[in-house]
Write an enzyme that holds these catalytic residues in place. Structure first.
Site, PDB file in Angstrom:
ATOM      1  CB  SER A  96      93.786   4.067 -53.204  1.00 38.50           C
ATOM      2  OG  SER A  96      92.878   4.057 -52.128  1.00 38.50           O
TER       3      SER A  96
ATOM      4  CG  HIS B 107      95.676   2.808 -56.807  1.00 40.01           C
ATOM      5  ND1 HIS B 107      95.744   4.142 -57.121  1.00 40.01           N
ATOM      6  CD2 HIS B 107      94.427   2.597 -56.333  1.00 40.01           C
ATOM      7  CE1 HIS B 107      94.592   4.727 -56.826  1.00 40.01           C
ATOM      8  NE2 HIS B 107      93.777   3.800 -56.341  1.00 40.01           N
TER       9      HIS B 107
ATOM     10  CE  LYS C 154      92.588   4.591 -59.249  1.00 38.59           C
ATOM     11  NZ  LYS C 154      91.183   4.374 -59.664  1.00 38.59           N
TER      12      LYS C 154
END
Lengths: 389, 90
Positions: free
Chosen positions: A185, A213, A244
């Site tokens: 990240s 991610h 996300k």
């Protein structure tokens, strides 16, 4: 020493953050106009640190799905999945995730953090062994610690370091779980999953990959780095988040192991918390549908990532080795990072500030995350403001 | 062959000195004199990240593994030397 004395150090740390301007931990968005524009202290601000990779938080179909779910199923479930909190839509989302990852089983958690805690504490116990990448996310460390397993770290993304530790643990590797992330990240660098899978097979270990991610970012279908490196079917447990690329909140685990279904009976972070609300499930399902049917989103994301990476590199900033939707600019020191972060915010650009000890190598970074919803003009403006630092 | 706690302690002093010189040359801890009695947290003021990274170096040097939970029991270089000796094969 009293119970509260330990907070003196926390107060000193907090005060230190504000010494050079605004405290980065207290930023409030007065308003959010779009996935990439908001208002901070009355100032129009480009959002370049929100992990909103596909820019779906304001997608009209996602918003409509959430509104409809709230109107038809109410504002919350008021209970856990093991009691009154399982709705048909939770099961549908789990089936859609299993289909997406080409496996038989998937399980939804209330947050990404809970997903890592829930899976690791269900899977591991006293006497088991974890080999954890040194730069893994705090939720992975916490889950491993809560499990009671013996935790051994290996050097970040270093396959040789992992192999040496597997060799030293010979005799215990059958109950060993290797824990890594698809994309890390802070720096946005990828794990060498194909090589890690080879080691997992050689030592008869298991592998968990956190694709928080990388979902929607890597792989032909957007499954993540495991798909990109051709080892999706070799990973034992994929975990990830809805907060996300999918623009919502929640987490999941997908696996070809049927035992995942039994985690529901032993995973305390799954059992003892309220299930995701109907609106969250609905927007997540719609966002997953968009991810699967609109490959142009990923193309746009990468076009923006390449533009920002290329622009910052041309300015001479120290960046990671390759373009990625996560672009971390290494700062000379903590003071420079704080000062530059403040300058960017005052100029209308929000990025994340990453300070040690929660950073690789103990360095300080200005971390940008790119969205498919950024316009080329917004990316140019971000580069322009970095040039003024 | 088993080494004495003094020998391992001296090895660890050298590894830590080298680690700090290579990675934290600007920090005050890299300027301090390290002895086997040095407390890594209270005297050298290493943070949790630095301690964990140093342990990776120690693991590779002695060809051992150190469980993360064991770190809380290790304060001084001598503590670490005892751990290293116990972790090495007979």
């Amino acid at each position: 020493m009293s119970l509260l004395d330990k907070f003196t150090a926390v107060q000193q740390l907090k005060s230190g953050l504000a010494d050079t301007g605004k405290d980065p931990t207290t930023v409030v968005f007065d308003n959010i106009h779009t996935a990439t524009r908001g208002v901070v202290e009355g100032r129009e601000t480009i959002l370049a640190g929100t992990n909103n990779y596909l820019g779906l938080t304001f997608d009209p179909d996602c918003v409509a799905a959430g509104v409809e779910a709230m109107q038809t199923h109410g504002t919350g479930t008021t209970g856990s999945r093991m009691a009154n909190g399982s709705y048909s839509t939770h099961g549908k989302l789990e089936a859609e995730l299993a289909d997406f990852y080409h496996c038989e089983n998937a399980m939804v958690f209330s947050t990404g953090y809970a997903a890592n805690l829930g899976v690791l504490t269900a899977l591991l116990g006293k006497g088991d062994v974890v080999l954890l990448d040194a730069d893994a996310h705090a939720s992975l460390y916490d889950g491993c610690r809560m499990s009671g397993a013996d935790i051994f770290r290996f050097k970040h993304n270093d396959v040789h370091s992992l192999e040496r530790r597997l060799e030293r643990l010979e005799g215990r590797t059958g109950s060993c779980l290797i824990v890594v992330e698809g994309v890390y990240s802070v720096l946005g660098d990828r794990a060498p999953l194909a090589q890690i899978v080879r080691l997992k097979e050689k030592f008869n270990a298991s592998l968990l990959v956190d694709e928080a991610h990388s979902l929607g970012v890597y792989g032909a279908s957007g499954c993540g780095v495991a798909e990109e490196q051709g080892v999706l079917n070799k990973v034992d447990f994929i975990v990830g988040t809805f907060s996300k690329s999918l623009g919502a909140m929640g987490g999941f685990c997908a696996s070809h192991h049927d035992v995942l279904g039994l985690f529901r009976y032993v995973s305390r972070p799954f059992m003892f918390t309220a299930s995701p609300s109907p609106a969250v499930v609905a927007t997540t399902r719609e966002a997953l549908h968009q991810l699967r049917t609109r490959p142009g989103l990923k193309d746009k994301l990468w076009s923006n990532a390449n533009q920002l990476y290329g622009g910052l590199r041309e300015l001479g900033f120290e960046l990671g080795p390759e373009a990625s939707p996560v672009i971390a600019v290494r700062c000379r020191n903590r003071e420079t990072a704080l000062a530059d972060w403040n300058k960017l915010l005052e100029a209308g650009v929000y990025v994340n500030m990453m300070l040690p000890p929660a950073t690789p190598g103990g360095a300080s970074f200005l971390r940008c995350s790119v969205s498919a919803a950024h316009t080329p003009e917004q990316i140019s403006k971000i580069i322009e403001e970095f040039a003024r630092l | 062959m088993n080494k004495s706690i003094e020998t391992v302690g001296q090895n660890l002093v050298e590894i830590l000195t080298e680690y700090l010189k290579n990675n934290w040359a600007d920090s005050p801890s890299s300027k301090q004199t390290i002895t086997p009695a040095t407390n890594m947290v209270t005297e050298l003021q290493l943070d949790s990240f630095q301690v964990m990274e140093f342990m990776l170096e120690v693991e590779d040097h002695f060809d051992i593994v150190i469980d993360l939970e064991s770190l809380s029991d290790i304060q001084t270089i001598t503590d670490l030397a005892s751990f290293v000796i116990a972790a090495q094969p007979e």
